[in-house]
Design an enzyme around this catalytic site. Structure first.
Site, PDB file in Angstrom:
ATOM      1  N   LYS A  86       0.875  -1.265   0.088  1.00  0.00           N
ATOM      2  CA  LYS A  86      -0.006   0.030  -0.011  1.00  0.00           C
ATOM      3  C   LYS A  86       0.830   1.287  -0.132  1.00  0.00           C
ATOM      4  CE  LYS A  86      -4.086   1.960   2.669  1.00  0.00           C
ATOM      5  NZ  LYS A  86      -4.744   1.786   4.078  1.00  0.00           N
ATOM      6  N   SER A 162      -9.542   1.536   3.198  1.00  0.00           N
ATOM      7  CA  SER A 162      -8.776   2.492   2.401  1.00  0.00           C
ATOM      8  C   SER A 162      -7.855   1.790   1.407  1.00  0.00           C
ATOM      9  CB  SER A 162      -7.965   3.470   3.208  1.00  0.00           C
ATOM     10  OG  SER A 162      -7.393   2.947   4.146  1.00  0.00           O
ATOM     11  N   SER A 186      -9.625  -0.909   7.307  1.00  0.00           N
ATOM     12  CA  SER A 186      -9.230  -0.616   6.168  1.00  0.00           C
ATOM     13  C   SER A 186      -8.435  -1.906   5.232  1.00  0.00           C
ATOM     14  CB  SER A 186      -8.248   0.410   6.103  1.00  0.00           C
ATOM     15  OG  SER A 186      -9.180   1.586   6.257  1.00  0.00           O
TER      16      SER A 186
END
Length: 458
Positions: A86, A162, A186
Site C-alpha cells: 500500500k 482504504s 481498512s
C-alpha cells in the site's frame, strides 16, 4: 506435478500452492514474476490497483531467489513470491504518496518500512505500490488524484478501502500477497468486498516505523492473501515478536473447531446488516461446531457515535502528520480532504477529549465481549461492495472499527456471495497476541465452509 495451468489460472492459485510449485521445480520465480508483470500490464489498466511498479527490480530479485533455491538455501517458504505494498508504507527506492496528488513528485523513500525489511529477509519480491483512499481516510478508494481502484469482481464497484488496491490486486491475481493498513477496518473491508482473506493484527504486534500515520493509536499494518493458510504461514515472517505456526492443516484444523468457545453477534440485522448477509451468517453460526456458543447483543451500541469519534481522532492527528505538506502544497489535497482536515483542526480540546473517551469506551466494551470465550464472530461488513455511482454507506466500518479501538486482532475470510454474485466476509475477533491461533482457526473455518458447500473464496 500436474501440467501447469494457463497463466491466468496459475496466478489465481493461492501463495501456498505457488510456493509448492517453486519447491518442486514446476515453476521458477522468474517465470512467476514475469507472468505477474504481464498480468499487471494486461489487467491493471481497468482495475487501477497499482500506483507504481518496479519491473526491473522485481525481475532481478526473482533471479536471485531462483539462485538461492538452486543452491538449496531459500530464505522462507515464500521466497520468490510477489508482494505489493500500500502506498503509505515505505519501500526503499519507490515513491510514497499516501494517496495524495503528488504524481511524479511523490517523495522517494530512502529506507524500507520495518515490515518491508522483514518481507525482503524472507525472500519476497516487492513488485510495486498500491492505490489507496486519500491518506487512508475513507473506505471507497475513489481517489481523485490516482483514479478509482475498481473491484475486479464487478466493474464500476468499489473494492473497499482504504486498502482498496491491496484487496483488488490480490483478488485479481496480480500479486501473491499485499500489505494494507487498517485504522478502522481498512484491511478487512476490502477483504470482504473482494472475496479474499485479510488480517488486522492486534495493537503493537507489527512494527510500524516507515508507515505513514493516520491515527497512531488505531493504525496497524495487515496482509491480504487468497487464503487463510497463506496468512497463517506469512504471519511469523512479519510479526513483531517471534511466533510459531501451529500445525493446523487437515483434520487437526477441522477438529480444533469443536473445542472452541464462540461468541456470536446476536440478530446482526438489528445493527443494519443486509438481509442476505444476515441470513447466511445466522445459518453458518447455527451449524458451526464448538464447545459453546454465547450470543452477544450489539444492538445497544451507538455505532454512529463511535464512528464519528474515531474519524475525528483520525482527522485531528492527520493535521499533525500532514501539516508541512498541507501548508506547502495544498493542491495535492482534494477539496473534500481539506474540508475533513479543517473540521478536525477546528474542534475544541473538550470535543477531542470526548471523542477519545468514546473511542476508549468502545474498545473497553468490545474487550469485555471476549470474556469467557475464545473468539467472537460477526459479519465483516453490513453490506457488499456497492457501485461508485451510489453514495457510500456511512456504516461500512460499524463492525470493524471498535476492534481497532480495543487493540484486538481480527481476520476476515470469505463467508458467501449474494444472489448478485458479490462476496461478503466473516469477521473473527481475537485477543492481541493470539494471531497465530486466530489464523489457524481461520484455516479450519475455511475448510468447514467448503465442507458445508460454501466456497472459501469468491
Amino acid at each position: 506435478m500436474s501440467e501447469k495451468p494457463q497463466a491466468s489460472a496459475l496466478l489465481k492459485e493461492d501463495a501456498t500452492a505457488l510456493a509448492a510449485r517453486l519447491r518442486s521445480g514446476d515453476l521458477t520465480s522468474e517465470q512467476l514474476t514475469a507472468a505477474t508483470l504481464a498480468a499487471i500490464d494486461e489487467q491493471d489498466g481497468s482495475i487501477n490497483a497499482y500506483n507504481f511498479v518496479d519491473a526491473e527490480a522485481a525481475m532481478e530479485a526473482s533471479r536471485a531467489s531462483d539462485a538461492r533455491r538452486r543452491e538449496g538455501r531459500p530464505l522462507s517458504e515464500f521466497d520468490g513470491l510477489t508482494v505489493a505494498v500500500k502506498d503509505n508504507i515505505d519501500v526503499a527506492g519507490m515513491p510514497t504518496s499516501s494517496g495524495l496528488g503528488y504524481k511524479e513528485r511523490a517523495p522517494v523513500a530512502d529506507t524500507d518500512a520495518s515490515v518491508v525489511t522483514q518481507l525482503r529477509a524472507a525472500g519476497l519480491i516487492i513488485i510495486g505500490k498500491l492505490n489507496m483512499h486519500e491518506i487512508a481516510l475513507g473506505a471507497t478508494n475513489d481517489n481523485p488524484h490516482w483514479g478509482r481502484c475498481e473491484n475486479p469482481l464487478r466493474a464500476g464497484y468499489t473494492p473497499g478501502g482504504s486498502s482498496g488496491g491491496s484487496g483488488a490486486a490480490v483478488a485479481a491475481g496480480i500479486c501473491a500477497f499485499a500489505l494494507g493498513t487498517d485504522t478502522m477496518g481498512s484491511v478487512r473491508i476490502p477483504a470482504s468486498y473482494c472475496g479474499v482473506a485479510g488480517v488486522k493484527p492486534g495493537r503493537d504486534q507489527i512494527a510500524m516505523p516507515g508507515v505513514t500515520r493516520l491515527c497512531g493509536r488505531l493504525d496497524t499494518v495487515g496482509p491480504l492473501a487468497r487464503s487463510s493458510r497463506d496468512l497463517k504461514a506469512l504471519w511469523p515472517l512479519i510479526c513483531r515478536k517471534q511466533a510459531s505456526v501451529p500445525d493446523g492443516n487437515g483434520s487437526r484444523a477441522s477438529a480444533a473447531l469443536s473445542s472452541i468457545r464462540w461468541g456470536v453477534i446476536d440478530h446482526c440485522e438489528k445493527v443494519g446488516t443486509e438481509s442476505e448477509i444476515a441470513e447466511t451468517f445466522r445459518e453458518f453460526a447455527d451449524h458451526l461446531p464448538g464447545a459453546d456458543k454465547v450470543r452477544r447483543d450489539f444492538s445497544a451500541m451507538d455505532f454512529s457515535a463511535i464512528r464519528r469519534a474515531g474519524l475525528l481522532w483520525c482527522e485531528a492527528e492527520a493535521n499533525i502528520t500532514f501539516a508541512s505538506e498541507l501548508q506547502a502544497q495544498p493542491e495535492i489535497f482534494s477539496a473534500e480532504l481539506q474540508r475533513l482536515l479543517r473540521w478536525g483542526a477546528d474542534r475544541s480540546a473538550p470535543e477531542l477529549v470526548r471523542a477519545m473517551d468514546t473511542v476508549e469506551a468502545a474498545g473497553a466494551w468490545l474487550r469485555n465481549q471476549l470474556e469467557g470465550i475464545d473468539f467472537l464472530l460477526t459479519p465483516t461488513t453490513l453490506q457488499t461492495a456497492f457501485p461508485f455511482s451510489s453514495a457510500a454507506p456511512a456504516n461500512q466500518a460499524n463492525l470493524t472499527s471498535s476492534v481497532n479501538m480495543a487493540g484486538l486482532a481480527a481476520a476476515s475470510i470469505p463467508l458467501g456471495t449474494t444472489a448478485e454474485g458479490l462476496p461478503f466476509g466473516l469477521q473473527i475477533i481475537a485477543r492481541a497476541g493470539d494471531e497465530a491461533r486466530l489464523l489457524e482457526i481461520c484455516v479450519a473455518l475455511e475448510q468447514h465452509l467448503c465442507h458445508q458447500g460454501t466456497p472459501a473464496t469468491a
